[in-house]
Design a protein around this motif. Structure first.
Motif, short mmCIF file in Angstrom:
data_model
loop_
_atom_site.label_atom_id
_atom_site.label_comp_id
_atom_site.label_asym_id
_atom_site.label_seq_id
_atom_site.Cartn_x
_atom_site.Cartn_y
_atom_site.Cartn_z
N TYR A 40 25.43 17.46 -4.51
CA TYR A 40 24.21 18.09 -3.64
C TYR A 40 23.59 18.80 -4.64
CZ TYR A 40 26.84 16.69 0.38
OH TYR A 40 27.76 15.79 1.06
N ARG A 41 22.34 18.44 -4.94
CA ARG A 41 21.51 18.79 -5.92
C ARG A 41 20.06 19.33 -5.29
NH1 ARG A 41 23.73 18.69 -11.13
NH2 ARG A 41 25.26 17.31 -11.37
N LYS A 44 22.52 22.25 -9.27
CA LYS A 44 23.51 21.97 -8.03
C LYS A 44 23.16 23.16 -7.08
CE LYS A 44 27.62 20.07 -10.55
NZ LYS A 44 28.56 20.58 -11.32
N LEU A 45 23.48 22.91 -5.95
CA LEU A 45 23.24 23.77 -4.93
C LEU A 45 24.24 25.02 -4.94
CD1 LEU A 45 22.63 21.54 -1.77
CD2 LEU A 45 21.04 22.97 -2.88
N LEU A 98 24.05 18.45 3.73
CA LEU A 98 25.42 18.96 3.54
C LEU A 98 26.16 19.41 4.77
CD1 LEU A 98 26.73 20.88 0.41
CD2 LEU A 98 26.89 21.89 2.67
N LEU A 99 25.45 20.23 5.56
CA LEU A 99 26.14 20.53 6.88
C LEU A 99 26.35 19.43 7.64
CD1 LEU A 99 23.86 23.77 7.43
CD2 LEU A 99 26.26 23.55 6.59
N ALA A 100 25.55 18.26 7.76
CA ALA A 100 25.72 17.09 8.63
C ALA A 100 27.10 16.39 7.92
CB ALA A 100 24.73 16.32 8.46
N ALA A 146 34.10 24.45 5.96
CA ALA A 146 33.79 23.22 6.04
C ALA A 146 32.66 22.78 5.11
CB ALA A 146 33.38 22.60 7.34
N ALA A 147 31.63 23.55 4.64
CA ALA A 147 30.50 23.45 4.03
C ALA A 147 30.87 23.66 2.47
CB ALA A 147 29.63 24.49 4.33
#
Length: 89
Positions: free
Chosen positions: A4-5, A11-12, A52-54, A79-80
């Motif tokens: 996840y970028r 990166k986030l 990311l949340l999905a 979860a995230a």
């Protein structure tokens, strides 16, 4: 596993993920446009955070016609973060 970028390849970070979860769960609005406005970030970064949340099953899938939030704030944060950690490998 995808990383996840943001748009620039960075990166986030956990702070962005935390804010995204808080805004999404409290407003019950899992759309990237809402995240972009609420967090003051660009749409692309907001879309990656929403994805990311999905992927973490906090919200319904991105292509669902009516998106909803499934988890409460604490469960959504856990979860995230798990999903963020999976994506960084």
């Amino acid at each position: 596993m995808k990383a996840y970028r943001d748009m620039f390849g960075r990166k986030l970070d956990k702070q962005d993920v935390t804010q995204a979860v808080i805004h999404t769960v409290r407003s019950k609005n899992p759309y990237p446009a809402r995240l972009s406005r609420a967090m003051g970030i660009g749409f692309f970064k907001a879309k990656r955070l929403a994805q990311l949340l999905a992927d973490a099953k906090v919200t319904s899938p991105m292509d669902a016609p009516n998106r909803i939030v499934f988890l409460n704030e604490d469960a959504a944060l856990n979860a995230a973060f798990r999903q963020l950690k999976k994506g960084s490998r």
